[in-house]
Design a protein around this motif. Sequence first.
Motif, PDB file in Angstrom:
ATOM      1  N   ASP A  39     -10.767  -4.059  -0.996  1.00  0.00           N
ATOM      2  CA  ASP A  39     -10.093  -3.187  -1.956  1.00  0.00           C
ATOM      3  C   ASP A  39     -11.040  -2.885  -3.110  1.00  0.00           C
ATOM      4  O   ASP A  39     -11.431  -3.787  -3.848  1.00  0.00           O
ATOM      5  CB  ASP A  39      -8.811  -3.853  -2.457  1.00  0.00           C
ATOM      6  CG  ASP A  39      -7.899  -2.898  -3.191  1.00  0.00           C
ATOM      7  OD1 ASP A  39      -8.275  -1.727  -3.361  1.00  0.00           O
ATOM      8  OD2 ASP A  39      -6.813  -3.327  -3.591  1.00  0.00           O
ATOM      9  N   ARG A  83      -3.258  -6.034  -1.211  1.00  0.00           N
ATOM     10  CA  ARG A  83      -2.231  -5.017  -1.006  1.00  0.00           C
ATOM     11  C   ARG A  83      -1.980  -4.949   0.492  1.00  0.00           C
ATOM     12  O   ARG A  83      -2.914  -4.833   1.282  1.00  0.00           O
ATOM     13  CB  ARG A  83      -2.674  -3.663  -1.557  1.00  0.00           C
ATOM     14  CG  ARG A  83      -2.719  -3.688  -3.075  1.00  0.00           C
ATOM     15  CD  ARG A  83      -2.819  -2.318  -3.647  1.00  0.00           C
ATOM     16  NE  ARG A  83      -4.193  -1.833  -3.600  1.00  0.00           N
ATOM     17  CZ  ARG A  83      -4.542  -0.595  -3.927  1.00  0.00           C
ATOM     18  NH1 ARG A  83      -3.632   0.281  -4.300  1.00  0.00           N
ATOM     19  NH2 ARG A  83      -5.804  -0.227  -3.872  1.00  0.00           N
ATOM     20  N   ILE A 117       0.882  -1.165   0.000  1.00  0.00           N
ATOM     21  CA  ILE A 117       0.000   0.000   0.000  1.00  0.00           C
ATOM     22  C   ILE A 117       0.919   1.213   0.000  1.00  0.00           C
ATOM     23  O   ILE A 117       1.719   1.392   0.918  1.00  0.00           O
ATOM     24  CB  ILE A 117      -0.908   0.012   1.237  1.00  0.00           C
ATOM     25  CG1 ILE A 117      -1.797  -1.226   1.256  1.00  0.00           C
ATOM     26  CG2 ILE A 117      -1.748   1.275   1.274  1.00  0.00           C
ATOM     27  CD1 ILE A 117      -2.630  -1.363   2.512  1.00  0.00           C
ATOM     28  N   THR A 118       0.816   2.040  -1.017  1.00  0.00           N
ATOM     29  CA  THR A 118       1.753   3.154  -1.148  1.00  0.00           C
ATOM     30  C   THR A 118       1.120   4.509  -0.838  1.00  0.00           C
ATOM     31  O   THR A 118       1.840   5.459  -0.565  1.00  0.00           O
ATOM     32  CB  THR A 118       2.346   3.201  -2.571  1.00  0.00           C
ATOM     33  OG1 THR A 118       1.269   3.259  -3.513  1.00  0.00           O
ATOM     34  CG2 THR A 118       3.201   1.984  -2.830  1.00  0.00           C
ATOM     35  N   GLU A 119      -0.220   4.599  -0.896  1.00  0.00           N
ATOM     36  CA  GLU A 119      -0.866   5.885  -0.665  1.00  0.00           C
ATOM     37  C   GLU A 119      -1.330   5.993   0.788  1.00  0.00           C
ATOM     38  O   GLU A 119      -1.902   5.063   1.332  1.00  0.00           O
ATOM     39  CB  GLU A 119      -2.063   6.073  -1.595  1.00  0.00           C
ATOM     40  CG  GLU A 119      -1.676   6.126  -3.064  1.00  0.00           C
ATOM     41  CD  GLU A 119      -1.912   4.801  -3.754  1.00  0.00           C
ATOM     42  OE1 GLU A 119      -2.566   3.927  -3.159  1.00  0.00           O
ATOM     43  OE2 GLU A 119      -1.437   4.645  -4.887  1.00  0.00           O
ATOM     44  N   ASN A 120      -1.130   7.164   1.370  1.00  0.00           N
ATOM     45  CA  ASN A 120      -1.490   7.403   2.755  1.00  0.00           C
ATOM     46  C   ASN A 120      -3.003   7.321   2.973  1.00  0.00           C
ATOM     47  O   ASN A 120      -3.466   6.839   4.010  1.00  0.00           O
ATOM     48  CB  ASN A 120      -0.959   8.771   3.196  1.00  0.00           C
ATOM     49  CG  ASN A 120      -1.121   8.992   4.685  1.00  0.00           C
ATOM     50  OD1 ASN A 120      -1.319   8.054   5.435  1.00  0.00           O
ATOM     51  ND2 ASN A 120      -1.044  10.242   5.096  1.00  0.00           N
ATOM     52  N   HIS A 121      -3.796   7.735   1.989  1.00  0.00           N
ATOM     53  CA  HIS A 121      -5.244   7.728   2.167  1.00  0.00           C
ATOM     54  C   HIS A 121      -5.785   6.303   2.298  1.00  0.00           C
ATOM     55  O   HIS A 121      -6.817   6.088   2.942  1.00  0.00           O
ATOM     56  CB  HIS A 121      -5.952   8.482   1.026  1.00  0.00           C
ATOM     57  CG  HIS A 121      -5.860   7.811  -0.305  1.00  0.00           C
ATOM     58  ND1 HIS A 121      -6.838   6.974  -0.786  1.00  0.00           N
ATOM     59  CD2 HIS A 121      -4.897   7.852  -1.252  1.00  0.00           C
ATOM     60  CE1 HIS A 121      -6.491   6.536  -1.985  1.00  0.00           C
ATOM     61  NE2 HIS A 121      -5.308   7.048  -2.288  1.00  0.00           N
ATOM     62  N   LEU A 122      -5.090   5.321   1.729  1.00  0.00           N
ATOM     63  CA  LEU A 122      -5.528   3.931   1.877  1.00  0.00           C
ATOM     64  C   LEU A 122      -5.272   3.419   3.295  1.00  0.00           C
ATOM     65  O   LEU A 122      -6.073   2.649   3.837  1.00  0.00           O
ATOM     66  CB  LEU A 122      -4.829   3.037   0.853  1.00  0.00           C
ATOM     67  CG  LEU A 122      -5.205   3.307  -0.602  1.00  0.00           C
ATOM     68  CD1 LEU A 122      -4.379   2.435  -1.533  1.00  0.00           C
ATOM     69  CD2 LEU A 122      -6.680   3.088  -0.824  1.00  0.00           C
ATOM     70  N   TYR A 123      -4.163   3.840   3.892  1.00  0.00           N
ATOM     71  CA  TYR A 123      -3.924   3.503   5.297  1.00  0.00           C
ATOM     72  C   TYR A 123      -5.024   4.105   6.174  1.00  0.00           C
ATOM     73  O   TYR A 123      -5.572   3.434   7.048  1.00  0.00           O
ATOM     74  CB  TYR A 123      -2.562   4.035   5.763  1.00  0.00           C
ATOM     75  CG  TYR A 123      -1.384   3.190   5.351  1.00  0.00           C
ATOM     76  CD1 TYR A 123      -1.005   2.079   6.093  1.00  0.00           C
ATOM     77  CD2 TYR A 123      -0.642   3.500   4.220  1.00  0.00           C
ATOM     78  CE1 TYR A 123       0.075   1.309   5.739  1.00  0.00           C
ATOM     79  CE2 TYR A 123       0.442   2.735   3.855  1.00  0.00           C
ATOM     80  CZ  TYR A 123       0.804   1.645   4.609  1.00  0.00           C
ATOM     81  OH  TYR A 123       1.869   0.869   4.251  1.00  0.00           O
ATOM     82  N   ARG A 124      -5.349   5.375   5.928  1.00  0.00           N
ATOM     83  CA  ARG A 124      -6.376   6.038   6.733  1.00  0.00           C
ATOM     84  C   ARG A 124      -7.737   5.375   6.566  1.00  0.00           C
ATOM     85  O   ARG A 124      -8.475   5.222   7.543  1.00  0.00           O
ATOM     86  CB  ARG A 124      -6.446   7.518   6.377  1.00  0.00           C
ATOM     87  CG  ARG A 124      -5.299   8.299   7.003  1.00  0.00           C
ATOM     88  CD  ARG A 124      -5.446   9.785   6.810  1.00  0.00           C
ATOM     89  NE  ARG A 124      -4.876  10.116   5.497  1.00  0.00           N
ATOM     90  CZ  ARG A 124      -5.449  10.923   4.615  1.00  0.00           C
ATOM     91  NH1 ARG A 124      -6.584  11.501   4.876  1.00  0.00           N
ATOM     92  NH2 ARG A 124      -4.871  11.172   3.463  1.00  0.00           N
TER      93      ARG A 124
END
Length: 164
Positions: free
Chosen positions: A34, A52, A6-13
Amino acid sequence: MKFYAITENHLYRKAYKNGKRSSPHSISVYVLRDRHAALLKKQNPEKKTINRIGISASKKIGGAVQRNRAKRVIREAYRQIDKETGIRTGYLIVIVPRTECTVLKMQDVKRDLLYALAKTDLLVKSDKPEDKPPKTGPAAPAPNTTDTPDVPKVPETDSHDSDA
């Protein structure tokens, strides 16, 4: 199997906010469906749906050596679980190691990760015939132990008494 991070911060959030959470002793696991799994399946050269995975180790668990060890141990535990039992695909999985993860062995972290994945319904239920218990019925009769005669036991001799 290659890991897709997972490379984007918004996906972690999103995983933190909307995902299912399971927190055994040494890790916390956040799981979210996902929404871009179909698009990623088309882009994947093997044309398979993938998970991911993000491992988020903060400075609270220690220095760079401890953080990297925790991430390595978690990656290997995930790899072994995926190989042995299988993990459902099409999810965002965020794994957050805790301080205990830096001193535990890989088998302990694997046990915790297996528990967390089972709790979030990510483990594949195997329908293989060799994994099921054998059926008892007319094809496989149960052994009958009453037909066998009792064989008397021979007393053991003490080999220390022989002075030859």
